[in-house]
Design a protein around this motif. Sequence first.
Motif, PDB file in Angstrom:
ATOM      1  N   LEU A 157       0.799  -1.230   0.000  1.00 25.71           N
ATOM      2  CA  LEU A 157       0.000   0.000   0.000  1.00 25.71           C
ATOM      3  C   LEU A 157       0.832   1.280   0.000  1.00 25.71           C
ATOM      4  CD1 LEU A 157      -2.532  -1.171   2.715  1.00 25.71           C
ATOM      5  CD2 LEU A 157      -3.074  -0.771   0.305  1.00 25.71           C
ATOM      6  N   GLY A 158       2.037   1.202   0.533  1.00 22.36           N
ATOM      7  CA  GLY A 158       2.866   2.395   0.615  1.00 22.36           C
ATOM      8  C   GLY A 158       2.493   3.318   1.759  1.00 22.36           C
ATOM      9  N   THR A 159       1.794   2.815   2.771  1.00 17.63           N
ATOM     10  CA  THR A 159       1.463   3.654   3.926  1.00 17.63           C
ATOM     11  C   THR A 159       2.742   3.943   4.722  1.00 17.63           C
ATOM     12  OG1 THR A 159       0.885   1.621   5.067  1.00 17.63           O
ATOM     13  CG2 THR A 159      -0.924   2.942   4.258  1.00 17.63           C
ATOM     14  N   THR A 160       2.801   5.108   5.349  1.00 17.41           N
ATOM     15  CA  THR A 160       4.015   5.486   6.067  1.00 17.41           C
ATOM     16  C   THR A 160       3.888   5.291   7.574  1.00 17.41           C
ATOM     17  OG1 THR A 160       3.161   7.721   5.997  1.00 17.41           O
ATOM     18  CG2 THR A 160       4.870   7.152   4.385  1.00 17.41           C
ATOM     19  N   ALA A 161       2.677   4.973   8.031  1.00 15.66           N
ATOM     20  CA  ALA A 161       2.490   4.757   9.470  1.00 15.66           C
ATOM     21  C   ALA A 161       1.581   3.554   9.688  1.00 15.66           C
ATOM     22  CB  ALA A 161       1.873   5.993  10.117  1.00 15.66           C
ATOM     23  N   VAL A 162       1.906   2.767  10.701  1.00 13.33           N
ATOM     24  CA  VAL A 162       1.048   1.656  11.119  1.00 13.33           C
ATOM     25  C   VAL A 162       0.721   1.876  12.588  1.00 13.33           C
ATOM     26  CG1 VAL A 162       0.807  -0.843  11.360  1.00 13.33           C
ATOM     27  CG2 VAL A 162       2.208   0.095   9.507  1.00 13.33           C
ATOM     28  N   VAL A 163      -0.563   1.882  12.908  1.00 13.07           N
ATOM     29  CA  VAL A 163      -0.981   2.071  14.291  1.00 13.07           C
ATOM     30  C   VAL A 163      -1.786   0.843  14.701  1.00 13.07           C
ATOM     31  CG1 VAL A 163      -2.340   3.485  15.873  1.00 13.07           C
ATOM     32  CG2 VAL A 163      -1.000   4.578  14.072  1.00 13.07           C
ATOM     33  N   VAL A 164      -1.401   0.240  15.820  1.00 17.84           N
ATOM     34  CA  VAL A 164      -2.040  -1.001  16.272  1.00 17.84           C
ATOM     35  C   VAL A 164      -2.855  -0.712  17.534  1.00 17.84           C
ATOM     36  CG1 VAL A 164      -1.647  -3.350  17.108  1.00 17.84           C
ATOM     37  CG2 VAL A 164      -0.196  -2.407  15.297  1.00 17.84           C
ATOM     38  N   SER A 165      -4.138  -0.999  17.476  1.00 17.88           N
ATOM     39  CA  SER A 165      -4.973  -0.816  18.665  1.00 17.88           C
ATOM     40  C   SER A 165      -5.560  -2.166  19.075  1.00 17.88           C
ATOM     41  CB  SER A 165      -6.077   0.203  18.376  1.00 17.88           C
ATOM     42  OG  SER A 165      -7.137  -0.412  17.705  1.00 17.88           O
ATOM     43  N   GLY A 166      -6.387  -2.157  20.093  1.00 11.91           N
ATOM     44  CA  GLY A 166      -7.022  -3.393  20.543  1.00 11.91           C
ATOM     45  C   GLY A 166      -6.380  -3.934  21.800  1.00 11.91           C
ATOM     46  N   ARG A 167      -7.102  -4.812  22.471  1.00 15.69           N
ATOM     47  CA  ARG A 167      -6.689  -5.298  23.795  1.00 15.69           C
ATOM     48  C   ARG A 167      -5.571  -6.333  23.769  1.00 15.69           C
ATOM     49  NH1 ARG A 167     -11.080  -8.067  26.785  1.00 15.69           N
ATOM     50  NH2 ARG A 167      -9.495  -8.260  28.374  1.00 15.69           N
ATOM     51  N   LEU A 225      12.363   1.139   3.152  1.00 16.53           N
ATOM     52  CA  LEU A 225      11.238   1.658   3.947  1.00 16.53           C
ATOM     53  C   LEU A 225      11.511   1.599   5.453  1.00 16.53           C
ATOM     54  CD1 LEU A 225       8.096   0.129   2.156  1.00 16.53           C
ATOM     55  CD2 LEU A 225       8.953   2.478   2.028  1.00 16.53           C
ATOM     56  N   ARG A 226      12.460   0.752   5.858  1.00 14.06           N
ATOM     57  CA  ARG A 226      12.647   0.498   7.305  1.00 14.06           C
ATOM     58  C   ARG A 226      12.819   1.770   8.139  1.00 14.06           C
ATOM     59  NH1 ARG A 226      16.150  -4.844   6.190  1.00 14.06           N
ATOM     60  NH2 ARG A 226      14.377  -6.028   5.402  1.00 14.06           N
ATOM     61  N   PRO A 227      13.675   2.703   7.728  1.00 18.65           N
ATOM     62  CA  PRO A 227      13.794   3.910   8.576  1.00 18.65           C
ATOM     63  C   PRO A 227      12.669   4.911   8.346  1.00 18.65           C
ATOM     64  CG  PRO A 227      15.369   3.990   6.752  1.00 18.65           C
ATOM     65  CD  PRO A 227      14.625   2.697   6.618  1.00 18.65           C
ATOM     66  N   ARG A 228      11.793   4.643   7.378  1.00 16.74           N
ATOM     67  CA  ARG A 228      10.805   5.656   6.988  1.00 16.74           C
ATOM     68  C   ARG A 228       9.390   5.366   7.470  1.00 16.74           C
ATOM     69  NH1 ARG A 228      14.479   5.429   2.619  1.00 16.74           N
ATOM     70  NH2 ARG A 228      15.157   7.507   1.973  1.00 16.74           N
ATOM     71  N   VAL A 229       9.126   4.126   7.882  1.00 22.42           N
ATOM     72  CA  VAL A 229       7.751   3.749   8.261  1.00 22.42           C
ATOM     73  C   VAL A 229       7.691   3.558   9.779  1.00 22.42           C
ATOM     74  CG1 VAL A 229       5.942   2.006   7.994  1.00 22.42           C
ATOM     75  CG2 VAL A 229       7.340   2.663   6.035  1.00 22.42           C
ATOM     76  N   SER A 230       6.704   4.166  10.406  1.00 21.10           N
ATOM     77  CA  SER A 230       6.585   4.025  11.868  1.00 21.10           C
ATOM     78  C   SER A 230       5.541   2.961  12.216  1.00 21.10           C
ATOM     79  CB  SER A 230       6.202   5.365  12.491  1.00 21.10           C
ATOM     80  OG  SER A 230       4.897   5.725  12.076  1.00 21.10           O
ATOM     81  N   LEU A 231       5.804   2.237  13.283  1.00 20.93           N
ATOM     82  CA  LEU A 231       4.855   1.258  13.815  1.00 20.93           C
ATOM     83  C   LEU A 231       4.695   1.568  15.292  1.00 20.93           C
ATOM     84  CD1 LEU A 231       3.282  -1.506  13.832  1.00 20.93           C
ATOM     85  CD2 LEU A 231       5.474  -2.609  14.250  1.00 20.93           C
ATOM     86  N   ARG A 232       3.468   1.843  15.730  1.00 20.87           N
ATOM     87  CA  ARG A 232       3.284   2.160  17.156  1.00 20.87           C
ATOM     88  C   ARG A 232       1.914   1.688  17.639  1.00 20.87           C
ATOM     89  NH1 ARG A 232      -0.176   6.465  17.626  1.00 20.87           N
ATOM     90  NH2 ARG A 232      -0.271   7.860  15.836  1.00 20.87           N
ATOM     91  N   ARG A 233       1.796   1.619  18.974  1.00 26.05           N
ATOM     92  CA  ARG A 233       0.518   1.266  19.585  1.00 26.05           C
ATOM     93  C   ARG A 233      -0.379   2.492  19.629  1.00 26.05           C
ATOM     94  NH1 ARG A 233      -0.115  -2.263  23.438  1.00 26.05           N
ATOM     95  NH2 ARG A 233      -2.249  -1.893  22.778  1.00 26.05           N
ATOM     96  N   ALA A 234      -1.677   2.290  19.468  1.00 28.95           N
ATOM     97  CA  ALA A 234      -2.625   3.402  19.570  1.00 28.95           C
ATOM     98  C   ALA A 234      -2.772   3.811  21.034  1.00 28.95           C
ATOM     99  CB  ALA A 234      -3.967   2.971  19.005  1.00 28.95           C
ATOM    100  N   GLU A 235      -3.061   5.086  21.248  1.00 28.73           N
ATOM    101  CA  GLU A 235      -3.331   5.564  22.610  1.00 28.73           C
ATOM    102  C   GLU A 235      -4.822   5.877  22.718  1.00 28.73           C
ATOM    103  OE1 GLU A 235      -0.838   8.931  22.302  1.00 28.73           O
ATOM    104  OE2 GLU A 235       0.850   7.615  21.851  1.00 28.73           O
ATOM    105  N   ASP A 236      -5.382   5.671  23.893  1.00 23.76           N
ATOM    106  CA  ASP A 236      -6.809   6.004  24.143  1.00 23.76           C
ATOM    107  C   ASP A 236      -7.712   5.511  23.017  1.00 23.76           C
ATOM    108  OD1 ASP A 236      -5.885   7.411  26.324  1.00 23.76           O
ATOM    109  OD2 ASP A 236      -5.664   9.253  25.171  1.00 23.76           O
TER     110      ASP A 236
END
Length: 321
Positions: A261-271, A295-306
């Motif tokens: 897809l070429g997305t630059t951010a991945v946000v993971v939510s859920g329990r 892409l490794r230094p350019r794409v962020s992966l993080r947990r969602a907040e709230d």
Amino acid sequence: MPRESSTRWGVGVDVGGSHVAAVVCDARGKVHRSAERKCERRGGVREWVRAIVGTVDEAVRLPEGRRVRRTVGVAFPGVLEGPTGRVVYAPNLPGWLYREAVPLLEKALRSRVRVENDANCGAWAEHRLRGKRTGPDLLYVVLGTGIGAGVVLDGQLLRGRYGTAGELGHLRVPGALSRCGCGNRGCLEAVAGGRALARRAEELARERPTSALGRLRAERGALSAWDLLRVAEQKDPMAAMERDRAGWAIGEALGGAVNLLGTTAVVVSGRLPEGAPGFWRAIVSHFESTLLPPLRPRVSLRRAEDWQLRNAVGARLLMES
Ligand SMILES: [Zn+2]
């Protein structure tokens, strides 16, 4: 409290597998009131509609003289077709299959209603509320009982004709054969979703009753996905291997999706990843090794907040998109 002229107030509803949440929020996603009710997963449509109406009524109850415009966005755990929101896939709410969700809910709520896939709602809210941080492209993933995802590209929600774009949970895991709720075999959700991990924990406990999982099952009578992840954190090798397998499968699917897809951010939510750092590490390691090297230094992966009310907020924000 909002002024009477504040016509941009609206209601968002999140229909989960066993609960309904409703928020009253403004056009910027600021939540002013919320309400929540439990509902039986196997409950009939009438029961769910009653829970939805009750939760919305509770959320919009404001002091005398104040009113909230009743446009209601609904985040629904399934695939919906056409302007009437005909439900064509809803493994977590089987009674809704082939129902026309929009007219049904408009009549019950006496409001204009828009229904959208829940992960798409979550993705849209994350984009609208955290877009400055994530940028215009986002893969938003929900790890819970199942695995859902929504995609925003160039600031637009990617839906596909049936709102299924980005359905990461139904990518095939090589070599996997477990039956998925969608009817196929070997889907990511059937390997690494919360329900799949709970089933695997049960199987392992039965196979080895003296193991940590076996002893826990003897105490509790049943095991959940979180039991498996907790036992894995205590360095039980059998549980840790299952956890890593699931984390690796998720990480690979996320990395592959970003390559596509070429997305630059991945946000993971859920329990599911909460309180399970080893699970998160497994996801991150395979995500990074699957990504195209540049892409490794350019794409962020993080947990969602709230993230708890995120689907409901997104459903409300989508009413104006
Ligand atoms: Zn599937």
